[in-house]
Motif scaffolding. Structure first.
Motif, PDB file in Angstrom:
ATOM      1  N   UNK C  84       0.827  -1.223   0.000  1.00  0.00           N
ATOM      2  CA  UNK C  84       0.000   0.000   0.000  1.00  0.00           C
ATOM      3  C   UNK C  84       0.857   1.268   0.000  1.00  0.00           C
ATOM      4  N   UNK C  85       1.788   1.337  -0.926  1.00  0.00           N
ATOM      5  CA  UNK C  85       2.692   2.496  -0.996  1.00  0.00           C
ATOM      6  C   UNK C  85       2.111   3.649  -1.803  1.00  0.00           C
ATOM      7  N   UNK C  86       0.958   3.447  -2.428  1.00  0.00           N
ATOM      8  CA  UNK C  86       0.388   4.475  -3.302  1.00  0.00           C
ATOM      9  C   UNK C  86       0.949   4.365  -4.702  1.00  0.00           C
ATOM     10  N   UNK C  87       0.159   4.804  -5.686  1.00  0.00           N
ATOM     11  CA  UNK C  87       0.620   4.727  -7.069  1.00  0.00           C
ATOM     12  C   UNK C  87       0.480   6.081  -7.757  1.00  0.00           C
ATOM     13  N   UNK C  88       1.055   6.160  -8.919  1.00  0.00           N
ATOM     14  CA  UNK C  88       0.915   7.349  -9.786  1.00  0.00           C
ATOM     15  C   UNK C  88       1.177   8.618  -9.025  1.00  0.00           C
ATOM     16  N   UNK C  89       2.357   8.858  -8.503  1.00  0.00           N
ATOM     17  CA  UNK C  89       3.517   7.988  -8.660  1.00  0.00           C
ATOM     18  C   UNK C  89       3.708   7.042  -7.472  1.00  0.00           C
ATOM     19  N   UNK C  90       4.323   5.910  -7.775  1.00  0.00           N
ATOM     20  CA  UNK C  90       4.827   5.013  -6.737  1.00  0.00           C
ATOM     21  C   UNK C  90       6.111   5.643  -6.211  1.00  0.00           C
ATOM     22  N   UNK C  91       6.133   6.000  -4.941  1.00  0.00           N
ATOM     23  CA  UNK C  91       7.297   6.735  -4.419  1.00  0.00           C
ATOM     24  C   UNK C  91       8.336   5.772  -3.842  1.00  0.00           C
ATOM     25  N   UNK C  92       9.544   5.911  -4.325  1.00  0.00           N
ATOM     26  CA  UNK C  92      10.648   5.113  -3.794  1.00  0.00           C
ATOM     27  C   UNK C  92      11.165   5.723  -2.491  1.00  0.00           C
ATOM     28  N   UNK C  93      11.473   4.872  -1.521  1.00  0.00           N
ATOM     29  CA  UNK C  93      12.042   5.372  -0.270  1.00  0.00           C
ATOM     30  C   UNK C  93      12.842   4.260   0.390  1.00  0.00           C
ATOM     31  N   UNK C  94      13.817   4.636   1.210  1.00  0.00           N
ATOM     32  CA  UNK C  94      14.561   3.614   1.956  1.00  0.00           C
ATOM     33  C   UNK C  94      13.646   2.780   2.852  1.00  0.00           C
ATOM     34  N   UNK C  95      12.571   3.398   3.341  1.00  0.00           N
ATOM     35  CA  UNK C  95      11.678   2.665   4.227  1.00  0.00           C
ATOM     36  C   UNK C  95      10.946   1.563   3.452  1.00  0.00           C
ATOM     37  N   UNK C  96      10.491   1.879   2.267  1.00  0.00           N
ATOM     38  CA  UNK C  96       9.814   0.875   1.456  1.00  0.00           C
ATOM     39  C   UNK C  96      10.779  -0.254   1.100  1.00  0.00           C
ATOM     40  N   UNK C  97      11.997   0.129   0.792  1.00  0.00           N
ATOM     41  CA  UNK C  97      12.991  -0.895   0.466  1.00  0.00           C
ATOM     42  C   UNK C  97      13.239  -1.791   1.686  1.00  0.00           C
ATOM     43  N   UNK C  98      13.287  -1.203   2.851  1.00  0.00           N
ATOM     44  CA  UNK C  98      13.523  -2.002   4.063  1.00  0.00           C
ATOM     45  C   UNK C  98      12.401  -3.016   4.266  1.00  0.00           C
ATOM     46  N   UNK C  99      11.177  -2.623   3.951  1.00  0.00           N
ATOM     47  CA  UNK C  99      10.076  -3.587   4.076  1.00  0.00           C
ATOM     48  C   UNK C  99      10.253  -4.729   3.077  1.00  0.00           C
ATOM     49  N   UNK C 100      10.742  -4.399   1.901  1.00  0.00           N
ATOM     50  CA  UNK C 100      10.991  -5.464   0.926  1.00  0.00           C
ATOM     51  C   UNK C 100      12.149  -6.367   1.374  1.00  0.00           C
ATOM     52  N   UNK C 101      13.145  -5.791   2.030  1.00  0.00           N
ATOM     53  CA  UNK C 101      14.233  -6.624   2.566  1.00  0.00           C
ATOM     54  C   UNK C 101      13.651  -7.681   3.504  1.00  0.00           C
ATOM     55  N   UNK C 102      12.724  -7.265   4.337  1.00  0.00           N
ATOM     56  CA  UNK C 102      12.070  -8.219   5.238  1.00  0.00           C
ATOM     57  C   UNK C 102      11.354  -9.322   4.452  1.00  0.00           C
ATOM     58  N   UNK C 103      10.670  -8.944   3.395  1.00  0.00           N
ATOM     59  CA  UNK C 103       9.963  -9.938   2.583  1.00  0.00           C
ATOM     60  C   UNK C 103      10.957 -10.946   1.996  1.00  0.00           C
ATOM     61  N   UNK C 104      12.049 -10.450   1.460  1.00  0.00           N
ATOM     62  CA  UNK C 104      13.057 -11.346   0.888  1.00  0.00           C
ATOM     63  C   UNK C 104      13.550 -12.338   1.941  1.00  0.00           C
ATOM     64  N   UNK C 105      13.849 -11.826   3.132  1.00  0.00           N
ATOM     65  CA  UNK C 105      14.421 -12.709   4.161  1.00  0.00           C
ATOM     66  C   UNK C 105      13.393 -13.707   4.670  1.00  0.00           C
TER      67      UNK C 105
END
Lengths: 250, 250, 250, 250, 250, 250
Positions: C84-105
């Motif tokens: 649920x990061x929002x779209x148009x635009x999808x905003x990139x942030x270190x916080x969003x990336x950190x959540x994805x790191x958790x998903x990967x692990x």
């Protein structure tokens, strides 16, 4: 490095070396180096429209263009020779390449200049470049005979001289993205004199003078505004084909 | 040209400059030039797996890597400073760029070394390169203030120093097609000494020694077999980003 | 190799994974593997024109698209979650990336699917790809903490799973030159069922069925005419981003 | 797929297949597959400098290189044949291509290995690749006759085997960006034995052993650190030319 | 501009112009322009598998394909001629190019259509494109004679007509990134009629009808959703090779 | 097509639109179309060296550059507005993009002009292009609100106008390979008048006049020598970013 500087310029037609590499040639001669120009054709069909319109014969046109090219080479201080392979199209063949191998071994170039490998406006230019590059590799191999079959002679093979592509017309369409900007300020008067040996293309004199000015601006911009290069810096642009070998990053 | 030689190396993590540019740095220092290394981070998260496994704290790891990098810089003869921006990810910001602008103006570099703009294996490297390139352009403008807002001071703006990208791991995946091969034969003992300041990565010592040998072979091949370069020639590979400005094709 | 197969699909909007990777997902599930879809947004602003025209509110639209995506994931046999990061635009942030790191692990993927890095028609797609790739690298480093700051845990870091980009609309404008053609013949009925969970885009059902047929033709052509693949072979196209690691050339 | 595995390696000169594809060949043979090497020339002019210096004749050199290549092929377990087209330059012709068409139809390859399409250091390599690729397409057409004019025979046409380019020297200058890393750990002793059949190039033995080690490191890195590949993994790098056809993304 | 519109289509095999450029041809004819198709070969070896299987002779196959191509050209309203150069491989030669120079001068094209310069699946296509492009340049030079040696005639040289590459099979592998989307809605019935003149490839009728629908969707998408193009818009895709010359950006 | 012509020019700094797109703007106005220029910054830091040297304040410089830009726009017949986002660096943000979305919806452009996506000499230019392209996509979506949060309004969304990149300095380093050459002969006097509104850059007047002449030569060459374009044809070069939609190949 240890080799005696020797510049070899391989040109598809009789006039190309003047417009595109006249500054580099004159600069080398001014430094006391040897420069040799090889014209693969006279440009008798593709670049002599006004003579055809004036009713000249093929032989007359070739003689005329030869004389002009010899005068221009003299103005630059370069030797010149002609392979007379015909143009439009310039036909590639192993025999023509073998003659170029002989030229490489005779002149022992330390720097080679030729056309770009892409040119949607003139197929002779890439053909010349392909032959120039192929001959450069063959001339390095002791097992490759001369054009007359003489075979093999150790002292004739060459090293691996750097190759630079000179600037085509409409360079953006020829994948010409220069990675070398040459300062030709001191050599420019000689280039101008050589251009004036080609009276049929008088409109090119100012075109290539203007181009030298614009390339000179880029020389200064890429060197930085505060380095003291004069406003009248003149330049030529090149693409270096093989990686540069150097002892200093600069 | 007229400017005093000054080499600036912008490195994402504390060790990158040693492996990738140690030869160029030592060679510059051997020629009597000044060399400055800026480490944007310590590589404390992304390149310190063994310390984390050993239970070290973040501060301990940063201190350790700083000490190692200082020792390596000393072995090369270079100054070193640390911006401590954090790694994995290295975050780009206008504030970080402003600090780099100050570094450029203070060191007045005539040559800049940094990472490639593409690296699928490590996003910090392209981030460092983007900031290094942006700061280089801003530092040329008199209207751009310093990081502390001081504004404007004529004598500080820089020229347009050439930028070279140093060799990444798995360069083929990073669009690394070197166009400069640097002879680092004389400088190599200093590079080796600097590598030995990084004991945690001992396996890299031989990796980068072997790489220097292979790049040395390419130095010799591209210079030609008969030019007398010794068999033990050592090399480093670079990509020149802006066109070379030169008075001689060679 | 030894790892348990686990497929991770990172999708900018709620429907992308169905059209573009439904076959690969269903095929993995049919082989008994685990598949997880992460939707970075619901596509609530950029891909829900008909709902906006119908006067729906933002929350209604998000709920609707979530429900549809959950049904489609169920039809494929995949787990699904929403950032649920929002779209148009999808905003990139270190916080969003950190959540994805958790998903990967957490999911320990052995294969990752995401968008292309170029898309002139939709900036959210490259943004999703950049975050997916950055998180994949960070998740490999023991020194990188989780999104909640928990730090560090040895058993969670991941390997280096291959990444495949799925097919965009107007792929020619997105530098999409597929180097992998996937046979999804057996999985296709499940993909079709998942597509039918998205009734608002009914015209896409036949579009993507036709595309699967065409990609199936390419599967057969690139495998050779005489290998016995059936006429009704269905396919999906992918770009493999990192080099393939294999024990057999085939 | 259903076809019996058959590996075809098309090599410009007599030694190329050993250094560049010896691992892939031996691995195929170890799996019980057939491997056929076709040498278009012996490399008698371009790659036999020491023999020319020793005063050998052309025929002696060709016989010597044939014997070495046969021994190396035997060490790998491969069949070998020689088209003797001459080298430096390797001349492309429809007749040579027709002979390759016959080879394709006779050996019915399921995998083809050859040179890259770009090589600024050796024009014979791209020439070999162009002929290999052209023959592969012609061999698929029932309307194309054999080299002796025999015509047409349905059971001889081939499928569409994948083509892999093997690693050139100075790959960065040859646009060699590998997308396949092959694990040749088990096959490497056979590759080493084949290399040792070429005593004139003894310095290459360690060069290519080291390269196999470095490619092995990349095999491990791209597979991830925790997948249990041994430290002594050996590798070869390839570029897959046509898209991969597969039933599984992995 | 002032020249009378004349469309020249240079096709490697007898059927290519129908599938790939039938819409553009019919649209030109509908506008009252002249269209000329030149087939360099009949596709007698590479694209006539079913006839070979049926036991037809070479001459029978050529006659059959000529008749089909003539019928298709008639359905489009185009003139057609055949150079009968042979296919698989289509051999490039200066003589064949000279014949094309004559065609250019006779038809005075204002637009030229041909194949792409890259096609890993069919070498005849790039060979046709190379000859078409070379002849276009030669035909502009007054010094270039006709194929019969007639020489020189001022009124025959041509201008510099734009060249468009038409869409190959598996375009992604052919570097086909279209920069022109042509609306062929009104012309499509004629293209369909021309396709139906080629009964042996009946399965292509629906393939190319579907392709026209998909390209039509892209016509609409790139023109914007609110511009009133009808849902049934049909399209063809092209790559413009030389820069567009225009008086209006649109 | 049906939409009323409206030209939108998005310029990083206050002067860019004059030098690079003045001809296209004036030509549109001469045809009776509306033209709107949006300057994202005044170029107050990066392009105002002489004012800084003269001791002007930031506000004075901005006011001066605004006045000059307004005069130049008036000379071209265009509307102009300023977002005042700051330059060197021009900072990208979702808020700035949202303001551009409003501009798109208000002006309903049928053609958009902006900077190239690559420029190693000025990072503000690609930043402007990225924002211009992102806003163009967002403005097409009914679900995307205005900058003030107003939401949603059906009649405001835009179509998919073509985008053209205008010519940068040192275009070869910016991947600028023009695919559109615009004839600006009639519009040039207005462009010249606009240039003369920028007295601080007087040396640019002749530079850009000369460039227009050279681009005019290319207009003539690419249209063919015999089409009757006058010698004094003036031109501007552009890169079209999305495929051209057309009913006629020409």
């Amino acid at each position: 490095m240890a080799a005696t500087p020797s510049l070899l310029v391989i040109s598809a037609h009789a006039g190309d070396f003047v417009w595109r590499a006249g500054g580099a040639i004159a600069a080398a001669v001014l430094r006391g180096e040897r420069a040799t120009v090889v014209c693969l054709s006279f440009g008798e069909r593709g670049e002599s429209a006004s003579q055809w319109l004036a009713g000249k014969s093929l032989d007359e046109i070739k003689a005329l263009r030869r004389a002009e090219a010899e005068a221009a080479a003299a103005a630059l201080g370069a030797d010149i020779e002609f392979l007379d392979l015909g143009d439009y199209p310039l036909r590639e063949s192993p025999e023509a390449v073998a003659r170029l191998v002989d030229v490489y071994r005779r002149t022992q170039p330390t720097v080679v200049l030729t056309h770009t490998l892409t040119d949607p406006y003139n197929g002779d230019h890439p053909a010349a470049a392909r032959m120039a590059l192929q001959a450069r590799v063959l001339a390095q191999a002791i097992g490759v005979a001369g054009a007359d079959g003489s075979f093999p002679t150790t002292d004739e093979i060459i090293g691996a001289p750097p190759v630079f592509f000179f600037e085509p017309h409409q360079g953006e369409q020829c994948d010409f993205r220069p990675n070398v900007l040459l300062d030709i300020t001191d050599a420019f008067p000689h280039k101008r004199a050589a251009m004036e040996c080609l009276p049929a293309q008088k409109h090119m004199w100012s075109y290539y003078t203007d181009l030298a000015v614009r390339r000179g601006v880029q020389v200064r911009r890429n060197a930085g505004p505060n380095l003291g290069l004069p406003h009248e810096t003149m330049g030529e642009a090149y693409v270096r084909y093989y990686p540069q070998v150097t002892g200093v990053l600069e």
